[in-house]
Design a protein around this motif. Sequence first.
Motif: not given
Length: 334
Positions: A1-10, A31-42, A161-164
């Motif tokens: 999950s950390s690795g996937l988020n590092a790519v998706l959110r970077s 789930n991360t895709g929904k967050w990206l939709q809300k944040r960036y409108g993807i 970038e890492p999630a943290i």
Amino acid sequence: SSGLNAVLRSLPWQPQDVMLLTSAAYAVLPNTGKWLQKRYGIQILQAEVHESAEAILEPVERALLELPQPCKLRLAVFDHVSSYPPAILPVARLARMVKARCAETLVLLDGAHALGQVPIDMKQMAEAGVDAYVTDGHKWLMAPKGSGALWASRSIQDILEPAIISSDNAPSTKFQDRFDYIGTRDYTSWCAMGAALDFREMLGGEEKIQGYTSQLAGWAGSMMASAFGTETVVPLTMTPSMFAVRLPIPSAWPTDAQQRCAGVIAGGLIEKYSMQVISFSVHQTSGNVTHWIRVSSQIYLEQQDFRALTHAVLTLRQSCKSRVGEGLGPEVVV
């Protein structure tokens, strides 16, 4: 999950950018895709592959052809070994397909079920167009929970970038160092991956381990499907060290009776036989619902273990007969 988020959110997402997923994707991705939709409108584009992992190329190609030009597909994500249904996917062909349609699109592979279960050739993956690969150690490598790995092509390492972000991993830090220290936490699981590899080498090495478990899974899947009068979800060529076999529940039964019988079998395996499998349902385009169990092979299992599982399933299935005859009665008897 950390690795996937590092790519998706970077990634430098822009409004109306598109991310391609399949319906077999692990929940962290949508789930991360929904967050990206809300944040960036993807936008999220999903290729439906639940009914047949064997035919994954067709729905992915269809989804790619639906994209308008110029292509705004920023990222395509595929499982190397999917979880539901369990199958080795043709990831090199998928990566080439994406790059042929949208040359600038990045390709990310989710290898959560791959490390320790199937060979991983990152040189071959990179040549096919894979830009990032994420895997973990606790599922099949025999390493502790929290262990894993992230590979990224040199062309995208600078943006990841890492999630943290902590005291020792400022954005200018070298790629590997950037992920080495992410705050105060227990890093034991990371350190233990080397010991897990040594242990597997002591057992005979990856080729021997994976050869044994995949051959056992192939045999067990065929044997159980024959005993049940059903089928496995994919052919042997796509079967890793786990397989899915359809439960012997008559399609003529009422839908609720089928569902309850699947629950009886899954629960009974644990409570009466101390056997753990994963049960799931597949909703087909025809409207029918089929019920399956996912079964894993391991080095400590033998053919007799799968024969015992088969006997247990068939015994529990007998307890599901309707009061007034198979397929006719409204109740399931346990």
